[in-house]
Design a protein around this motif. Structure first.
Motif, PDB file in Angstrom:
ATOM      1  N   UNK A 196       0.801  -1.163  -0.108  1.00 62.03           N
ATOM      2  CA  UNK A 196       0.084  -0.148   0.073  1.00 62.03           C
ATOM      3  C   UNK A 196       0.918   1.209  -0.016  1.00 62.03           C
ATOM      4  N   UNK A 197       0.212   2.401  -0.597  1.00 58.77           N
ATOM      5  CA  UNK A 197       0.876   3.374  -0.186  1.00 58.77           C
ATOM      6  C   UNK A 197       1.006   3.873   1.038  1.00 58.77           C
ATOM      7  N   UNK A 198       2.091   4.877   1.413  1.00 49.86           N
ATOM      8  CA  UNK A 198       2.355   4.905   3.111  1.00 49.86           C
ATOM      9  C   UNK A 198       1.197   5.740   3.762  1.00 49.86           C
ATOM     10  N   UNK A 199       0.197   6.292   3.073  1.00 48.10           N
ATOM     11  CA  UNK A 199      -0.696   7.149   3.802  1.00 48.10           C
ATOM     12  C   UNK A 199      -2.171   5.952   3.990  1.00 48.10           C
ATOM     13  N   UNK A 200      -2.151   4.961   3.425  1.00 43.67           N
ATOM     14  CA  UNK A 200      -3.143   3.830   3.444  1.00 43.67           C
ATOM     15  C   UNK A 200      -3.425   3.339   4.927  1.00 43.67           C
ATOM     16  N   UNK A 201      -4.421   3.472   5.528  1.00 46.04           N
ATOM     17  CA  UNK A 201      -4.690   3.012   6.835  1.00 46.04           C
ATOM     18  C   UNK A 201      -4.177   1.772   7.297  1.00 46.04           C
ATOM     19  N   UNK A 202      -3.703   0.738   6.365  1.00 35.43           N
ATOM     20  CA  UNK A 202      -3.493  -0.624   6.761  1.00 35.43           C
ATOM     21  C   UNK A 202      -1.541  -0.459   6.528  1.00 35.43           C
ATOM     22  N   UNK A 203      -1.381   0.565   6.277  1.00 33.25           N
ATOM     23  CA  UNK A 203       0.423   0.310   5.680  1.00 33.25           C
ATOM     24  C   UNK A 203       1.067   0.104   6.839  1.00 33.25           C
ATOM     25  N   UNK A 204       0.836   0.603   8.170  1.00 39.64           N
ATOM     26  CA  UNK A 204       1.914   0.454   9.341  1.00 39.64           C
ATOM     27  C   UNK A 204       1.460  -1.000  10.206  1.00 39.64           C
ATOM     28  N   UNK A 205       0.691  -1.726   9.765  1.00 38.89           N
ATOM     29  CA  UNK A 205       0.349  -2.852  10.348  1.00 38.89           C
ATOM     30  C   UNK A 205       1.595  -3.658  10.728  1.00 38.89           C
ATOM     31  N   UNK A 206       1.447  -4.222  12.045  1.00 39.08           N
ATOM     32  CA  UNK A 206       2.701  -4.991  12.314  1.00 39.08           C
ATOM     33  C   UNK A 206       2.440  -6.589  12.046  1.00 39.08           C
ATOM     34  N   UNK A 207       3.335  -7.470  12.256  1.00 42.03           N
ATOM     35  CA  UNK A 207       3.030  -8.868  11.948  1.00 42.03           C
ATOM     36  C   UNK A 207       1.687  -9.311  12.670  1.00 42.03           C
ATOM     37  N   UNK A 208       1.575  -8.945  13.872  1.00 43.04           N
ATOM     38  CA  UNK A 208       0.583  -9.547  14.481  1.00 43.04           C
ATOM     39  C   UNK A 208      -0.892  -9.028  13.599  1.00 43.04           C
ATOM     40  N   UNK A 209      -0.791  -7.776  13.490  1.00 42.24           N
ATOM     41  CA  UNK A 209      -1.948  -7.039  13.028  1.00 42.24           C
ATOM     42  C   UNK A 209      -2.303  -7.731  11.636  1.00 42.24           C
ATOM     43  N   UNK A 210      -1.317  -7.921  10.755  1.00 42.34           N
ATOM     44  CA  UNK A 210      -1.668  -8.619   9.640  1.00 42.34           C
ATOM     45  C   UNK A 210      -2.248 -10.016   9.861  1.00 42.34           C
ATOM     46  N   UNK A 211      -1.424 -10.743  10.554  1.00 41.56           N
ATOM     47  CA  UNK A 211      -2.246 -12.103  11.079  1.00 41.56           C
ATOM     48  C   UNK A 211      -3.461 -12.008  11.496  1.00 41.56           C
ATOM     49  N   UNK A 212      -3.822 -10.954  12.223  1.00 37.87           N
ATOM     50  CA  UNK A 212      -5.290 -10.575  12.547  1.00 37.87           C
ATOM     51  C   UNK A 212      -6.026 -10.588  11.448  1.00 37.87           C
ATOM     52  N   UNK A 213      -5.843  -9.920  10.701  1.00 33.06           N
ATOM     53  CA  UNK A 213      -6.682  -9.353   9.419  1.00 33.06           C
ATOM     54  C   UNK A 213      -6.803 -10.549   8.628  1.00 33.06           C
ATOM     55  N   UNK A 214      -5.767 -11.378   8.611  1.00 33.50           N
ATOM     56  CA  UNK A 214      -6.189 -12.765   7.819  1.00 33.50           C
ATOM     57  C   UNK A 214      -7.323 -13.512   8.406  1.00 33.50           C
ATOM     58  N   UNK A 215      -7.267 -13.621   9.738  1.00 35.92           N
ATOM     59  CA  UNK A 215      -8.368 -14.128  10.681  1.00 35.92           C
ATOM     60  C   UNK A 215      -9.766 -13.387  10.369  1.00 35.92           C
ATOM     61  N   UNK A 216      -9.624 -12.115  10.264  1.00 36.65           N
ATOM     62  CA  UNK A 216     -10.886 -11.600  10.052  1.00 36.65           C
ATOM     63  C   UNK A 216     -11.536 -11.958   8.727  1.00 36.65           C
ATOM     64  N   UNK A 231     -12.603 -10.743  17.724  1.00 38.08           N
ATOM     65  CA  UNK A 231     -12.219 -10.019  18.642  1.00 38.08           C
ATOM     66  C   UNK A 231     -11.669 -10.415  19.954  1.00 38.08           C
ATOM     67  N   UNK A 232     -12.077 -11.772  20.232  1.00 38.51           N
ATOM     68  CA  UNK A 232     -11.246 -12.159  21.382  1.00 38.51           C
ATOM     69  C   UNK A 232      -9.479 -12.223  21.388  1.00 38.51           C
ATOM     70  N   UNK A 233      -9.198 -12.186  20.194  1.00 35.25           N
ATOM     71  CA  UNK A 233      -7.844 -12.244  19.791  1.00 35.25           C
ATOM     72  C   UNK A 233      -7.109 -10.748  20.135  1.00 35.25           C
ATOM     73  N   UNK A 234      -8.127  -9.829  20.183  1.00 36.83           N
ATOM     74  CA  UNK A 234      -7.112  -8.500  20.072  1.00 36.83           C
ATOM     75  C   UNK A 234      -6.387  -8.186  21.377  1.00 36.83           C
ATOM     76  N   UNK A 235      -6.543  -8.592  22.599  1.00 35.86           N
ATOM     77  CA  UNK A 235      -5.579  -8.673  23.615  1.00 35.86           C
ATOM     78  C   UNK A 235      -4.083  -8.997  23.074  1.00 35.86           C
ATOM     79  N   UNK A 236      -4.084 -10.036  22.404  1.00 35.53           N
ATOM     80  CA  UNK A 236      -2.639 -10.494  21.697  1.00 35.53           C
ATOM     81  C   UNK A 236      -2.278  -9.485  20.606  1.00 35.53           C
ATOM     82  N   UNK A 237      -3.132  -9.100  19.896  1.00 33.55           N
ATOM     83  CA  UNK A 237      -2.760  -7.981  18.854  1.00 33.55           C
ATOM     84  C   UNK A 237      -2.103  -6.801  19.579  1.00 33.55           C
ATOM     85  N   UNK A 238      -2.630  -6.409  20.644  1.00 32.28           N
ATOM     86  CA  UNK A 238      -2.249  -5.026  21.376  1.00 32.28           C
ATOM     87  C   UNK A 238      -0.765  -5.224  21.663  1.00 32.28           C
ATOM     88  N   UNK A 239      -0.411  -6.519  22.393  1.00 31.80           N
ATOM     89  CA  UNK A 239       0.894  -6.823  22.933  1.00 31.80           C
ATOM     90  C   UNK A 239       1.866  -6.874  21.524  1.00 31.80           C
TER      91      UNK A 239
END
Length: 730
Positions: A196-216, A231-239
């Protein structure tokens, strides 16, 4: 190295902006004026942008299918594996982002595949395998009948290993956030926000956030299968998000906010045990960054193998969680000891360098353990204002490689910088802020010279200096619970949204002492902390208690005036030898500079804890200054306050004509200055051309003070410029 201080300007905040802020600061007397300045300076200037920043409930998260065809291919391939009963392996990484990524996929895919039968996970050994896919590990999975590998937080640049897996008949889905290769790898799908372009809302996702998006996406496609909400996975995502070096913008910030909400009431017994160990409840981002994440990261740094951390985060067995959590605690203590040792050694090596000709600090040692080199490189880069690469040249039976970590500084793109020397490397991966690398020992001199020359071509290294961005100038009287609550609106803080740094000018210290602490279970780990009471012209009695980590009391003199940069936070623990309540709001020094002003010299009687015995020396001689020297106008104000303080302490009036000469102000400017000090609780009377000042006990009005001070400084400047131009025209 002396840090350069960069102070944010003061903005005229639009009323609509201030009105929105006040919706969240109704019960805070400051009405959010300070946090408004910070947000405006950080580029939050549109209504929708502001509302979503302040409250995640106003944010519309981006669909996982914004990843387009790559996401669809991944979901389809997982669906095929599920229908055919294939064996699937999650290939993770050994840091906190990689461990939480693996945990998210382990629990998420575990809704579709039987764990430990159809579904497994593989965490590389930091010491033996390093980051990313490797052929030996792929061989093991092939022998175990794995037909599909799903990577997380890794894999984008493992082209050779991906080709090898394909030859064995293993498909790969890559979920990652690290820099992309020039050519798309031969995978089923590569889900990586760097497309994505660097202004896209997904551009800065870390590894755990990308994995979460796949689960979504998977949960959305097959909503009837999962027995628990995604959403029960979000505590892991925050860490993982808080632990990793990603900018908390767009969906990144949203996911971190939502995950932190879940942490205090998490049902994961492993996370509960970790929070107990770091004496936190999980409601603050620093409970992750200074508590949970270092403990998870420490395991691979000390032992190499961190695979049990996935079990720690996902087990439902409380006793097992307690045992595993204690292992992370022990590893973290050992990590601290090792990090302290390597940091001391690295600093000694930097002392031997000529920093005037060094653009990139490259250090090596044959005794360094690779596990802590990233942490130490980060400290060295911040301390000396140079990108830093630390390498272990420890020779093993099967390798003569130098391995290590790199950290960036001052916005320099580290990935591109190291990539320019790719021809000398045997392995490399990372992103603009941090990287890992390996190279043959014989290439090390060429690498050092080459990377230094590359950066010298890009910028003037004589201007490389650590820069501290100052968000606000405040007084000691403003350091209250109310300010803390206002600044808390900025959380979660991290990359791209740093914890606010506050400047306090012309302050002084009393009751200064330090303590040395040693870890309970590791006597080799010691910390030095200086404690003090901080005062300035706005304080009464003894000021406010604060701390300075890593410094002794001899670094502060009680008979000097300083400008300091602080972070303002809540300390849950009561200071020893303190009569304060359990826990307190305290300033923590980030940087300090003594005030050098020949016209103003304060000193105190050391037997007095309060600043009651003050002598002021002033000079009637007006110094020559450049007309646009902004510091000069602040010095005039400082001198003005100092003389008033002296007159109050000695309860003496002064001839008003002499006073104007002493403070270098004309009638109009003096009138404005006198209006300003009223908001500091200082009143005055004028009788028979004599002015006398008196301190009153009132509730200090910081907002009115700052507003009037800005006007006063401007009038001082205008007055001086008129005088300067008048002299120049003669």
């Amino acid at each position: 190295m002396i840090n350069q201080w960069k102070i944010s300007p003061i903005y005229d905040i639009p009323k609509w902006f201030q009105d929105i802020i006040q919706e969240y600061t109704k019960d805070i007397p400051s009405k959010g004026e300070l946090v408004s300045q910070i947000l405006w300076h950080r580029g939050i200037r549109e209504e929708k942008q502001l509302r979503t920043f302040l409250d995640s409930r106003n944010y519309q998260p981006t669909s996982a299918f914004d990843f387009g065809q790559e996401m669809k291919w991944a979901v389809n391939r997982l669906s095929q594996a599920w229908e055919k009963g294939e064996k699937v392996c999650i290939w993770g990484d050994f840091d906190a982002d990689g461990i939480t990524s693996t945990s998210v996929l382990w629990e998420g895919l575990g809704q579709f595949f039987v764990q430990d039968i159809q579904l497994s996970y593989y965490i590389p050994n930091r010491f033996k395998e390093s980051h990313g896919l490797n052929c030996a590990g792929i061989d093991k999975l092939h022998q175990g009948g794995v037909g599909l590998i799903v990577t997380c937080d890794t894999g984008s640049t493992n082209l050779r290993e991906i080709d090898y897996a394909k030859e064995l008949g293993i498909d790969i889905i890559v979920t990652d956030h690290h820099t992309l290769p020039n050519d798309r790898p031969r995978v089923v799908s590569i889900i990586n926000p760097r497309y994505f372009a660097d202004f896209h809302p997904l551009y800065h996702l870390s590894g755990v956030a990308v994995a979460y998006k796949l689960m979504e996406a998977l949960y959305e496609t097959f909503p009837h299968i999962p027995t628990a909400p995604v959403e029960d996975l979000l505590d892991l995502v925050a860490i993982g998000l808080i632990a990793d070096l990603v900018e908390l913008k767009g969906d990144c910030r949203y996911l971190a906010q939502e995950g932190i909400k879940k942490l205090p009431k998490t049902k994961r017994c492993g996370i509960q045990k970790l929070l107990e160990l770091c004496k936190a409840n999980g409601d603050r981002p620093m409970d992750i960054s200074f508590g949970i994440a270092p403990r998870i990261n420490a395991v691979s740094r000390i032992h190499g193998d961190a695979s049990f951390c996935v079990k720690l985060l996902t087990t439902k067995d409380s006793k097992e969680a307690e045992t595993l959590a204690k292992q992370t605690e022990e590893a973290n203590l050992n990590r601290k000891e090792l990090q302290q040792t390597v940091l001391k050694q690295a600093r000694k090596k930097v002392d031997d360098l000529d920093l005037s000709t060094t653009a990139v600090i490259v250090l090596e040692d044959n005794q360094w353990e690779t596990g802590v080199l990233g942490l130490v490189a980060s400290s060295i880069s911040q301390e000396y204002g140079r990108p830093t690469i630390l390498l272990s040249t420890m020779i093993t039976n099967d390798s003569n490689l130098a391995r290590g970590s790199a950290r960036s500084v001052s916005g320099i793109n580290l990935y591109d910088l190291v990539l320019s020397q790719q021809h000398l490397l045997s392995g490399f991966g990372g992103h603009p802020f941090a990287a890992g690398l390996a190279l043959p020992l014989e290439n090390l001199p060429l690498f050092r010279d080459g990377i230094n020359q590359k950066l010298k071509q890009q910028l003037d290294i004589t201007k490389l200096q650590p820069i501290l961005e100052i968000d606000l100038t405040v007084t000691v009287a403003q350091l209250t619970k109310k300010l803390f609550r206002e600044l808390k609106l900025l959380e979660p803080c991290g990359m791209g949204n740093s914890a606010p740094k506050l400047l306090i000018k012309n302050c002084w210290f009393s009751n200064v002492f330090h303590k040395s602490y040693t870890a309970k279970n590791n006597k080799n780990i010691s910390y030095l902390v200086t404690y003090f009471n901080l005062c300035d012209i706005t304080t009464q009695d003894k000021g406010i208690e604060g701390s300075w980590w890593g410094h002794g009391s001899n670094d502060i003199q009680e008979n000097k005036t300083y400008d300091i940069i602080i972070e303002f936070d809540f300390n849950k623990h009561k200071r020893k030898n303190s009569d304060s309540e359990e826990g307190k709001y305290e300033p923590r020094i980030i940087d300090i500079k003594p005030v050098t002003n020949s016209e103003l010299n304060y000193y105190t009687n050391k037997s007095s804890t309060a600043r009651n015995n003050i002598v002021l020396k002033t000079s009637n001689k007006k110094k020559e200054h450049e007309p646009f020297d902004e510091n000069y106008y602040q010095e005039i104000w400082t001198n003005f306050l100092g003389i008033i303080k002296y007159l109050i302490n000695h309860q003496t009036p002064i001839d008003i004509t002499l006073f104007k000469r002493k403070v270098s102000m004309g009638d109009r400017t003096l009138n404005q200055a006198l209006k300003t000090i009223i908001y500091l609780g200082i009143n005055y009377t004028i009788k028979q051309n004599q002015i006398q000042f008196v301190k009153q006990k009132i509730d200090l009005n910081q907002e009115q003070y700052i507003t009037n001070l800005s006007k006063t400084i401007q009038m001082i400047k205008e007055e001086y410029l008129r005088e300067y131009l008048s002299k120049s025209s003669v």
